[in-house]
Design a protein around this motif. Structure first.
Motif, PDB file in Angstrom:
ATOM      1  N   LEU A 169      16.619  -3.487  27.363  1.00 32.41           N
ATOM      2  CA  LEU A 169      16.901  -2.170  27.940  1.00 32.41           C
ATOM      3  C   LEU A 169      18.395  -1.875  27.848  1.00 32.41           C
ATOM      4  N   PRO A 170      18.775  -0.611  27.781  1.00 32.44           N
ATOM      5  CA  PRO A 170      20.197  -0.294  27.572  1.00 32.44           C
ATOM      6  C   PRO A 170      21.082  -0.547  28.769  1.00 32.44           C
ATOM      7  N   GLN A 171      20.521  -0.712  29.958  1.00 33.20           N
ATOM      8  CA  GLN A 171      21.335  -0.871  31.163  1.00 33.20           C
ATOM      9  C   GLN A 171      20.903  -2.123  31.919  1.00 33.20           C
ATOM     10  N   ASP A 172      21.882  -2.912  32.346  1.00 33.16           N
ATOM     11  CA  ASP A 172      21.573  -4.134  33.091  1.00 33.16           C
ATOM     12  C   ASP A 172      20.823  -3.833  34.386  1.00 33.16           C
ATOM     13  N   ALA A 173      21.155  -2.712  35.029  1.00 31.71           N
ATOM     14  CA  ALA A 173      20.475  -2.366  36.277  1.00 31.71           C
ATOM     15  C   ALA A 173      18.981  -2.162  36.045  1.00 31.71           C
ATOM     16  N   SER A 174      18.626  -1.553  34.917  1.00 34.48           N
ATOM     17  CA  SER A 174      17.212  -1.352  34.591  1.00 34.48           C
ATOM     18  C   SER A 174      16.525  -2.678  34.307  1.00 34.48           C
ATOM     19  N   MET A 226      14.337  -1.014  24.173  1.00 29.77           N
ATOM     20  CA  MET A 226      13.289  -0.076  24.511  1.00 29.77           C
ATOM     21  C   MET A 226      13.901   1.240  24.993  1.00 29.77           C
ATOM     22  N   VAL A 227      13.316   2.338  24.546  1.00 28.90           N
ATOM     23  CA  VAL A 227      13.819   3.667  24.870  1.00 28.90           C
ATOM     24  C   VAL A 227      12.760   4.414  25.676  1.00 28.90           C
ATOM     25  N   GLY A 228      13.152   4.960  26.785  1.00 26.85           N
ATOM     26  CA  GLY A 228      12.250   5.782  27.574  1.00 26.85           C
ATOM     27  C   GLY A 228      11.582   5.067  28.721  1.00 26.85           C
ATOM     28  N   ALA A 229      11.823   3.753  28.876  1.00 25.24           N
ATOM     29  CA  ALA A 229      11.242   3.023  30.004  1.00 25.24           C
ATOM     30  C   ALA A 229      12.082   3.192  31.265  1.00 25.24           C
ATOM     31  N   ASP A 230      13.336   3.613  31.105  1.00 19.50           N
ATOM     32  CA  ASP A 230      14.200   3.866  32.254  1.00 19.50           C
ATOM     33  C   ASP A 230      14.859   5.235  32.084  1.00 19.50           C
ATOM     34  N   ALA A 231      15.795   5.540  32.944  1.00 21.03           N
ATOM     35  CA  ALA A 231      16.408   6.869  32.938  1.00 21.03           C
ATOM     36  C   ALA A 231      17.617   6.975  32.011  1.00 21.03           C
ATOM     37  N   ALA A 232      17.907   5.951  31.231  1.00 26.79           N
ATOM     38  CA  ALA A 232      19.078   5.983  30.361  1.00 26.79           C
ATOM     39  C   ALA A 232      18.977   7.115  29.341  1.00 26.79           C
ATOM     40  N   ASP A 233      20.049   7.890  29.208  1.00 26.60           N
ATOM     41  CA  ASP A 233      20.059   8.946  28.201  1.00 26.60           C
ATOM     42  C   ASP A 233      20.528   8.383  26.863  1.00 26.60           C
ATOM     43  N   ASP A 234      20.577   9.244  25.845  1.00 29.01           N
ATOM     44  CA  ASP A 234      20.945   8.780  24.500  1.00 29.01           C
ATOM     45  C   ASP A 234      22.385   8.295  24.443  1.00 29.01           C
ATOM     46  N   ARG A 235      23.257   8.856  25.267  1.00 27.49           N
ATOM     47  CA  ARG A 235      24.637   8.372  25.311  1.00 27.49           C
ATOM     48  C   ARG A 235      24.670   6.918  25.764  1.00 27.49           C
ATOM     49  N   ALA A 236      23.886   6.578  26.785  1.00 29.48           N
ATOM     50  CA  ALA A 236      23.848   5.199  27.268  1.00 29.48           C
ATOM     51  C   ALA A 236      23.259   4.270  26.220  1.00 29.48           C
ATOM     52  N   VAL A 237      22.191   4.713  25.558  1.00 31.86           N
ATOM     53  CA  VAL A 237      21.543   3.886  24.535  1.00 31.86           C
ATOM     54  C   VAL A 237      22.503   3.607  23.381  1.00 31.86           C
ATOM     55  N   LEU A 238      23.101   4.666  22.838  1.00 31.42           N
ATOM     56  CA  LEU A 238      23.985   4.495  21.687  1.00 31.42           C
ATOM     57  C   LEU A 238      25.289   3.807  22.079  1.00 31.42           C
ATOM     58  N   ILE A 298      28.812  12.370  17.709  1.00 30.70           N
ATOM     59  CA  ILE A 298      27.362  12.437  17.529  1.00 30.70           C
ATOM     60  C   ILE A 298      26.704  13.155  18.699  1.00 30.70           C
ATOM     61  N   LEU A 299      27.129  12.815  19.914  1.00 32.27           N
ATOM     62  CA  LEU A 299      26.526  13.434  21.093  1.00 32.27           C
ATOM     63  C   LEU A 299      26.916  14.898  21.230  1.00 32.27           C
ATOM     64  N   ALA A 300      28.023  15.312  20.579  1.00 31.31           N
ATOM     65  CA  ALA A 300      28.445  16.715  20.643  1.00 31.31           C
ATOM     66  C   ALA A 300      27.420  17.641  20.006  1.00 31.31           C
ATOM     67  N   GLY A 301      26.561  17.102  19.140  1.00 28.99           N
ATOM     68  CA  GLY A 301      25.530  17.924  18.511  1.00 28.99           C
ATOM     69  C   GLY A 301      24.383  18.251  19.441  1.00 28.99           C
ATOM     70  N   GLY A 302      24.270  17.536  20.568  1.00 26.81           N
ATOM     71  CA  GLY A 302      23.206  17.789  21.524  1.00 26.81           C
ATOM     72  C   GLY A 302      23.756  18.350  22.822  1.00 26.81           C
ATOM     73  N   GLU A 303      23.011  18.132  23.898  1.00 25.93           N
ATOM     74  CA  GLU A 303      23.425  18.626  25.201  1.00 25.93           C
ATOM     75  C   GLU A 303      23.113  17.589  26.273  1.00 25.93           C
ATOM     76  N   GLY A 304      24.008  17.476  27.271  1.00 26.01           N
ATOM     77  CA  GLY A 304      23.732  16.650  28.432  1.00 26.01           C
ATOM     78  C   GLY A 304      23.481  15.180  28.134  1.00 26.01           C
ATOM     79  N   GLY A 305      24.176  14.642  27.129  1.00 21.78           N
ATOM     80  CA  GLY A 305      24.018  13.228  26.809  1.00 21.78           C
ATOM     81  C   GLY A 305      22.795  12.898  25.983  1.00 21.78           C
ATOM     82  N   MET A 306      22.065  13.911  25.519  1.00 26.13           N
ATOM     83  CA  MET A 306      20.869  13.693  24.705  1.00 26.13           C
ATOM     84  C   MET A 306      21.068  14.288  23.317  1.00 26.13           C
ATOM     85  N   LEU A 307      20.495  13.653  22.306  1.00 23.55           N
ATOM     86  CA  LEU A 307      20.522  14.182  20.955  1.00 23.55           C
ATOM     87  C   LEU A 307      19.595  15.393  20.856  1.00 23.55           C
TER      88      LEU A 307
END
Length: 418
Positions: A169-174, A226-238, A298-307
């Motif tokens: 997962l992208p975040q240790d807390a998750s 894994m993507v989508g199992a927690d609340a991490a956005d694309d900024r956190a993942v990447l 890369i994230l500038a192409g999307g909104e709110g931390g998401m692609l």
């Protein structure tokens, strides 16, 4: 339990582990002795960067597991059928499948049984018997257990072409919430240990001369998130991926869209994320590694931390930075050509080579079978300049976005676990 039934259960249980690419290792050929090869054609399970297709038997040693990770179909509390290979059974399967030209290599993972050390010993013993007792020279990828003793991981690296440890997962807390038996910092310490040994082997190999260089995971290490199992956005993942590449020299980070499982914990989302999100993350990952994009760009192409799910990340970035276009294909530096939607890294290198001999025209781009509809609004050729005002059009996004009907027909579907 019959061997065939074990294979059905354990091959099916392994299908959701995405981190099984087989590229980047050394070339070995059984004509020099032994059996197996790391090159050639067969059942298409993985592609190397040069186009080679390497077939892998992708299987678990066992789907029994002491851990109770909330997102895993093979967790301890799951009611799925269980099976376990003996080391000898799995070695025999690999050899028989190879001789029948079904496979050219092995991807082996496992649930945790008895202890991390015992599990790692069993995984490594499969590779040892194949290499040392049967002379198997094919590709071997081992999924390592981060809590196992360092000497066991070291032995695995001497036998395998690639090693991988899943960051999960992208975040240790998750990870603490959904897989409390797993330790995020411990996973990264194991990755650091593997990188140190990989770097040492490569450095020693450069000075080995005619002597056989030391061998340790020549295809490097990879991981899966894994993507989508927690609340991490694309900024956190990447952001996590960028840190892993920089710190541990990973060859690949694989992204796996979360798939809901039976009797799931309330801590998990009830629905899977759009599978297109996984695809966009892979595209963004490519921009980070090979196109010199920064994460914020890369994230500038999307909104709110998401692609932006509707557009590939490079096109989304270009549409928000129209003032930097169009660029002249005959004069622009490589780093700017890499930012033109529709131009890949290899194509850019070909264009740079061609323009040393002559001016590049639109027909030259067509002969390369490039997506001209996406490309030409952003590019100047020797015989064409984008018409005035095209880049300023408010409907340019709609013009370049995939048509709704085609997009729906090509939309990927998430696999179901049961």
């Amino acid at each position: 339990m019959e061997l065939r039934r074990k294979l059905e259960i354990l091959a099916d249980a392994a299908k959701y582990d995405a981190s099984c690419a087989s590229s980047g290792t050394e070339t070995r050929d059984s004509r020099q002795g032994g059996i197996g090869s790391t090159e050639g054609m067969g059942i298409c399970h993985a592609y190397a960067p040069d186009g080679r297709c390497i077939s892998l038997l992708k299987v678990l040693l066992t789907n029994a597991c002491q851990f109770d990770c909330a997102y895993c179909i093979n967790r301890a509390s799951s009611q799925v059928p269980r099976a376990r290979f003996t080391v000898r059974e799995l070695v025999t399967l690999v050899l028989h499948f190879y001789r029948r030209n079904y496979i050219e290599g092995l991807f082996l993972s496992s649930g945790i049984i008895r202890s991390p050390d015992y599990t790692m010993e069993q995984i490594t013993e499969v590779a040892r018997q194949l290499r040392e007792e049967h002379g198997f020279r094919g590709y071997i990828h081992l999924k390592t257990i981060p809590d196992a003793a360092p000497e066991l991981l070291a032995r695995a690296g001497q036998l395998a072409d690639r090693l991988s440890i899943n960051i999960e997962l992208p975040q240790d807390a998750s990870l603490r919430q959904l897989a409390p038996e797993k330790d995020g910092p411990g996973i990264r310490r194991a990755m650091a240990g593997l990188r140190l040994r990989i770097d040492e082997a490569r450095e020693a190999g450069r000075g080995a001369g005619r002597a056989a260089p030391p061998r340790f995971a020549p295809a490097g290490q990879s991981t899966q998130m894994m993507v989508g199992a927690d609340a991490a956005d694309d900024r956190a993942v990447l952001g996590t991926s960028a840190g892993l590449y920089a710190a541990y020299g990973l060859r690949r980070v694989y992204y796996s869209a979360y798939s809901p499982i039976p009797d799931a914990s309330r801590r998990l989302p009830p629905q899977a994320p759009p599978l297109l999100r996984e695809h966009r993350l892979y595209q963004a990952d490519w921009l980070l590694r090979f196109y010199d994009f920064e994460l914020d760009e890369i994230l500038a192409g999307g909104e709110g931390g998401m692609l932006d799910l509707a557009l590939d990340p490079k096109l989304a970035w270009a549409l928000k930075h129209r003032g930097r276009f169009p660029v002249d294909v005959n004069r622009a530096p490589r780093e700017m050509l890499l930012r033109v939607p529709g131009l890949g890294a290899r194509t850019v290198d070909r264009l740079l080579s061609t323009r040393r001999q002559r001016a590049i025209r639109t027909d030259d781009l067509a002969r390369l079978r490039l997506p001209l509809a996406k490309l030409l609004p952003f590019l100047v050729t020797a015989d064409r300049h984008p018409r005035a005002g095209l880049l300023d059009r408010t409907d340019l996004r709609q013009m370049l976005a995939p048509r709704a009907g085609l997009a729906a027909a090509a939309r990927p579907r998430q696999m179901v676990l049961l």
